[in-house]
Motif scaffolding. Structure first.
Motif, short mmCIF file in Angstrom:
data_model
loop_
_atom_site.label_atom_id
_atom_site.label_comp_id
_atom_site.label_asym_id
_atom_site.label_seq_id
_atom_site.Cartn_x
_atom_site.Cartn_y
_atom_site.Cartn_z
N THR A 73 -7.25 -0.60 0.73
CA THR A 73 -5.96 -1.97 0.03
C THR A 73 -6.08 -2.95 1.44
O THR A 73 -6.42 -4.40 1.56
CB THR A 73 -5.59 -2.18 -0.34
N ALA A 104 0.97 -1.53 -0.31
CA ALA A 104 0.27 0.07 0.04
C ALA A 104 1.10 0.92 0.15
O ALA A 104 1.96 1.56 0.37
CB ALA A 104 -0.54 -0.01 1.01
N PRO A 105 0.59 2.62 -0.53
CA PRO A 105 1.62 3.68 -1.03
C PRO A 105 1.34 4.23 0.23
O PRO A 105 1.98 5.42 0.86
CB PRO A 105 1.00 4.37 -1.94
N VAL A 106 0.12 4.37 1.06
CA VAL A 106 -0.83 4.87 2.32
C VAL A 106 -0.74 4.54 3.29
O VAL A 106 -1.53 3.40 3.32
CB VAL A 106 -1.04 6.09 2.49
N THR A 107 -0.07 4.00 4.22
CA THR A 107 -0.54 3.19 5.90
C THR A 107 0.08 4.17 6.86
O THR A 107 0.81 4.61 7.13
CB THR A 107 0.65 1.69 5.74
N LYS A 122 -3.63 11.26 6.49
CA LYS A 122 -2.71 11.12 5.88
C LYS A 122 -2.62 11.59 4.35
O LYS A 122 -2.09 12.04 3.48
CB LYS A 122 -1.99 9.43 6.11
N LEU A 123 -3.62 11.02 4.47
CA LEU A 123 -4.30 11.00 2.34
C LEU A 123 -4.64 12.53 2.23
O LEU A 123 -5.19 12.70 1.18
CB LEU A 123 -5.32 9.72 2.22
N CYS A 165 -3.95 2.20 2.33
CA CYS A 165 -4.09 2.95 1.23
C CYS A 165 -4.16 3.35 0.15
O CYS A 165 -3.15 3.32 -0.12
CB CYS A 165 -5.30 4.23 1.85
N GLY A 166 -4.59 2.87 -1.35
CA GLY A 166 -4.89 3.85 -2.52
C GLY A 166 -4.16 5.02 -2.41
O GLY A 166 -5.30 5.90 -1.24
N LYS A 167 -3.90 5.54 -3.71
CA LYS A 167 -3.35 7.12 -3.29
C LYS A 167 -4.66 7.41 -3.32
O LYS A 167 -5.10 8.66 -3.06
CB LYS A 167 -2.81 7.64 -4.68
N ASP A 168 -5.95 6.72 -4.01
CA ASP A 168 -7.34 7.42 -4.29
C ASP A 168 -8.07 7.62 -3.10
O ASP A 168 -9.39 7.88 -2.80
CB ASP A 168 -7.78 6.28 -5.51
N GLY A 169 -7.55 6.88 -2.07
CA GLY A 169 -8.19 6.73 -0.13
C GLY A 169 -9.07 6.04 -0.09
O GLY A 169 -9.93 5.35 0.75
#
Ligand code: MOS
Length: 725
Positions: free
Chosen positions: A301, A173-176, A372-373, A294-298
């Motif tokens: 995942t 995941a790009p954002v964790t 974060k997102l 999460c994906g960059k789209d929020g």
């Protein structure tokens, strides 16, 4: 009656009485002091004796000896019962710890004796004269220290769940987010203490007590006393708060029964406030680790929630991961609960067990992830809504409108004015807003009732359902009135008596929907009996305005009753709808706080709850439930915490001075909105539980508001001022 198909149109849908804001039918009794609570029951023919319980001074070990001779000789003393004399008593089905009997001490303030005297004061004075010698053993009392030794509880507790491949998805995941949150031990702190009066008549005993679940208590009291269940008569018509602390048989009832037997007099026993905290149950502390990817789209995942709690041997974990199995979408997920053995008093259900502490963690984590997102936290929740059980995607929700709650709440609360973090100041106050999603399962339990039509036309409902301050009397009266086509003043409701049909009882927010469904079923039977009596086809009979009508014939109910009256009795049982469809209740909590820039003190300024819980049976009693629950959420966020003495193993702040629940001054403004909805999968009433929903998510909304105001993220409840400075 079995409820196994979605409800179609039925007499409740007329909504002439159900759904109306009717004031409590028992309100006048309560406000004038005429509602009789357990300890107050008085029969002029009886001379009551008073029992004062003694709690163990050690947390773990054995009692070597007890000397009661001085106590027995004290003024007014009628008798002393000790746990050694009582010998080992069998444990009921619902208790974890032994309540009384034998020499083993499992926790501090476990009951070890009852001193019985002519007056309360004499019993209390003599109790200080009992001498006890213990063999103390070393116990463990610190959850954080025992976390490493925590084990997976029995499979019946459903400790683990998973779907997809969490680990890989989280790594990718790009954002964790990976954070740990802690919640403390908490106490029910209801106003009315655990209290019982027992009176024997031959081999039969009547116990006036304060119980949420009459039949569970009756069964377990029978087991513990070793008498037949049918020799026990339990009465609990009014209850001054339960909060889960009165779900299971407590020792006041056992001691009153044993004491009354010994002194051949009815005996009154109330737990003194300090004993309530350590003698009974509490909400166990938790350590919760949450990971979200999460994906960059929020879009989520990967999501994982692990929770550690402690309990006595054979105890259950705090089910803090429950909501994370159901609340948000995400293909890759896991939850796990681990249980440490602790020698503290028994941990058990308190005020929305599972979801209440679980959401205290999850809804902060969601707020952190949204930040974060760079996505608004409401938008983030909407993005990740799901209409199916995310662990088992073939299973839809019966009805779910979390999005509706979030959107309406945002509009009404003025969410668009939410300041940027730590940017709004009024004098010494930093101002912020927070939101938390609310989620609570909708459980159903079998529930029976008897409905009697008297020759005066009065409908009397009898069921062993309890009213723990929630409004059961009123919604049951409304249900019977609607079904029988009469006004509420033509209905009498009799509750809390073990001679009546066995109801769902009060707990887990299942009481309102389940017990009114039982009354519905009994009323269907009574309608049939009336139709048959007057010679109508029961399908054609219409019940309204105090008469039963068919074609152009109409018969007043009083006349139909005849001299002997008519009875309908039935039990609502539940088919598979609760399994094929996930039944839950949803909501959104909004809070505005001020945080004092110098002292770190938090003051709540406004609260709003929007609830989606099926049909609301009575908007006044439902609102009262929800504002009470929101108040508990304020306590959980800001003040409620049992302080553990980790050396000696007890909760130190064992009274209402030290255990701080909110007072009026802490709660300036509360609003509640109910979405106008029905859930035909839930019951013929199309209603669901709402009381506990009102608490779920509140504390996190407060924590999030504190962050928005101050820029300080606290993950350790309660959020006292020292944690902000
Ligand atoms: Mo509730 S804690 O199930 O009374």
């Amino acid at each position: 009656m079995k409820f196994d198909k979605p409800a179609t149109t039925n007499p409740i849908d007329r909504l002439k009485v159900v759904g109306k804001p009717i004031h409590r039918i028992d309100g006048e009794l309560k406000t004038t002091g005429r509602a009789i609570y357990a300890y107050e029951w008085h029969d002029p023919d009886n001379k009551y004796a008073y029992g004062y319980p003694i709690g163990s001074a050690i947390a773990k070990g054995k009692i070597k000896s007890m000397d009661v001779s001085t106590a027995k000789a004290a003024p007014g003393v009628l008798g002393v019962i000790t746990t050694l004399d009582a010998g080992k008593l069998e444990k009921g089905e619902y208790n974890t710890a032994n309540l009384f009997g034998g020499d083993e001490i499992q926790h501090y303030h476990q009951a070890i004796a009852l001193v019985i005297a002519e007056t309360f004061e004499q019993a209390r004075a003599a109790s200080s004269l009992v001498r006890v010698e213990y063999t103390e053993e070393k116990g463990v009392f610190d959850l954080a220290a025992e976390k490493g030794s925590a084990e997976k509880p029995d499979e019946s507790q459903k400790p683990d769940s998973s779907a997809g491949d969490f680990d890989s998805a989280f790594r990718a995941a790009p954002v964790t987010l990976d954070q740990t949150y802690t919640t403390p031990d908490q106490s029910h702190a209801m106003m009315e203490p655990h209290a019982s009066i027992a009176a024997w008549n031959g081999d039969e005993v009547t116990v006036w007590t304060s119980s949420q679940m009459i039949d569970w208590w009756r069964s377990d009291l029978a087991t513990t006393l070793g008498v037949d269940k049918d020799k026990i008569h339990l009465m609990s018509p009014f209850i001054g708060g339960g909060f889960g602390g009165k779900l299971f048989l407590r020792v006041d009832a056992v001691l009153a029964a044993l004491g009354a037997k010994q002194v051949h007099r009815p005996v009154k026993v109330a737990l003194p406030r300090p004993l309530m905290i350590n003698n009974t149950t509490h909400r166990p502390a938790t350590i919760q680790r949450i990971r979200i990817g999460c994906g960059k789209d929020g879009k989520i995942t990967a999501i994982a929630h692990e929770s550690w709690s402690g309990n006595l041997p054979d105890g259950a974990p705090e089910t803090a991961v429950n909501q994370t199995r159901l609340l948000y979408a995400g293909a890759n997920r896991m939850t796990a609960m681990r249980l440490a053995k602790l020698d503290l008093p028994e941990g058990n259900a308190m005020r929305a067990p599972g979801e209440a502490p679980g959401l205290m963690a999850l809804e902060i984590a969601v707020d952190e992830m949204a930040e974060k997102l760079g996505i608004d936290p409401i938008e983030f929740r909407i993005l990740n809504d799901t209409q199916v059980d995310p662990e088992n995607r073939d299973r839809p929700f019966s009805h779910r409108d979390l999005i509706g709650c979030l959107k309406l709440g945002a509009e009404r609360f003025g969410w668009s004015n939410r300041p940027k973090v730590a940017s709004k100041r009024e004098g010494n106050w930093l101002i912020g807003m927070g939101v938390g999603a609310a989620f609570r399962d909708n459980l159903v339990l079998p529930s029976a009732a008897r409905v009697v039509l008297g020759k005066d036309g009065i409908i009397t409902v009898q069921t062993d359902m309890t009213d723990i301050g929630t409004g059961s009397y009123t919604i049951i009266a409304q249900t019977a009135a609607e079904m029988m086509g009469v006004t509420v003043d033509k209905v009498a409701v009799e509750l809390g008596d073990s001679r009546f049909p066995i109801s769902a009882g009060s707990g887990g927010q299942f009481g309102a929907n389940s017990s009114t469904s039982g009354v519905y079923a009994a009323c269907v039977k009574l309608r049939e009996a009336i139709a048959q009596k007057v010679g109508f086809n029961s399908e054609d009979a219409v019940f309204e305005d105090g008469v039963v009508k068919s074609g152009n014939r109409s018969v007043p109910l009083a006349e139909a009753a005849g001299a002997d009256g008519l009875v309908g009795e039935d039990k609502m049982e539940w088919g598979d709808l609760a399994k094929t469809h996930q039944q839950s209740t949803f909501g959104a909590h909004f809070v505005e706080v001020g945080v004092d820039i110098a002292t770190g003190e938090t003051r709540i300024r406004r609260m709003l709850a929007v609830c989606a819980a099926g049909r609301i049976l009575n908007p006044i009693t439902a609102r009262s439930q929800v504002i009470g629950a929101m108040t508990m959420g304020a306590g959980g966020a800001l003040s409620e915490e049992l302080a553990v003495d980790k050396k000696r193993g007890f909760f130190v702040n064992h009274d209402l001075a030290g255990y701080e629940v909110p007072v009026h001054a802490d709660i300036p403004h509360q609003d509640v909105i109910f979405l106008d909805e029905t859930d035909p999968m839930s019951s013929p009433m199309k209603s669901k539980g709402v009381g506990e929903l009102g608490l779920c998510g509140v504390s996190a909304a407060i924590a999030n508001a504190i962050y928005n105001a101050s820029g300080v993220r606290v993950r350790d409840y309660p959020i006292t001022l020292d944690k902000l400075i």
